[in-house]
Motif scaffolding. Structure first.
Motif, PDB file in Angstrom:
ATOM      1  N   LEU A   1      -3.245   4.495  16.676  1.00  0.00           N
ATOM      2  CA  LEU A   1      -2.973   3.286  15.790  1.00  0.00           C
ATOM      3  C   LEU A   1      -4.308   3.661  14.582  1.00  0.00           C
ATOM      4  N   PRO A   2      -5.363   4.148  14.760  1.00  0.00           N
ATOM      5  CA  PRO A   2      -6.118   4.390  13.605  1.00  0.00           C
ATOM      6  C   PRO A   2      -5.462   5.475  12.664  1.00  0.00           C
TER       7      PRO A   2
ATOM      8  N   MET B   1      -2.533   5.833  11.926  1.00  0.00           N
ATOM      9  CA  MET B   1      -1.567   5.255  11.303  1.00  0.00           C
ATOM     10  C   MET B   1      -2.041   4.586   9.970  1.00  0.00           C
ATOM     11  N   PHE B   2      -3.065   3.651  10.514  1.00  0.00           N
ATOM     12  CA  PHE B   2      -3.854   3.019   9.411  1.00  0.00           C
ATOM     13  C   PHE B   2      -4.245   3.910   8.290  1.00  0.00           C
ATOM     14  N   ALA B   3      -4.962   5.101   8.723  1.00  0.00           N
ATOM     15  CA  ALA B   3      -5.517   6.011   7.675  1.00  0.00           C
ATOM     16  C   ALA B   3      -4.428   6.435   6.808  1.00  0.00           C
TER      17      ALA B   3
ATOM     18  N   ALA C   1      -1.580   5.058   5.980  1.00  0.00           N
ATOM     19  CA  ALA C   1      -1.099   3.910   5.135  1.00  0.00           C
ATOM     20  C   ALA C   1      -2.191   3.994   4.085  1.00  0.00           C
ATOM     21  N   SER C   2      -3.233   4.009   4.333  1.00  0.00           N
ATOM     22  CA  SER C   2      -4.291   3.719   2.992  1.00  0.00           C
ATOM     23  C   SER C   2      -4.623   5.041   2.239  1.00  0.00           C
TER      24      SER C   2
ATOM     25  N   ARG D   1      -0.297  12.500   1.389  1.00  0.00           N
ATOM     26  CA  ARG D   1       0.668  11.775   2.320  1.00  0.00           C
ATOM     27  C   ARG D   1       1.807  13.060   2.955  1.00  0.00           C
TER      28      ARG D   1
END
Length: 60
Positions: free
Chosen positions: A27-28, A30-32, A34-35, A42
């Motif tokens: 999860l972290p 995926m958030f990284a 996305a940011s 990317r």
């Protein structure tokens, strides 16, 4: 026969725990991802995650 059923239930429970644990740790990342603002970053991150899967998929 009952032993095999109990072992299969235990295996499914273990796989559920493993999937939950892996999801919590992913999860972290995926958030990284996305940011990230830069498209080049990317692309690099996507290739880092996709390359091992592609190699494993085409390996015999």
């Amino acid at each position: 026969m009952i032993a095999v059923m109990l072992m299969s239930v235990a295996l499914v429970a273990g796989l559920c725990v493993l999937a939950y644990t892996l999801a919590v740790y992913a999860l972290p990342f995926m958030f990284a991802f996305a940011s990230l603002r830069s498209p080049v970053l990317r692309l690099i991150v996507a290739l880092v995650f996709a390359a091992p899967a592609a190699v494993a998929g085409y390996a015999r």
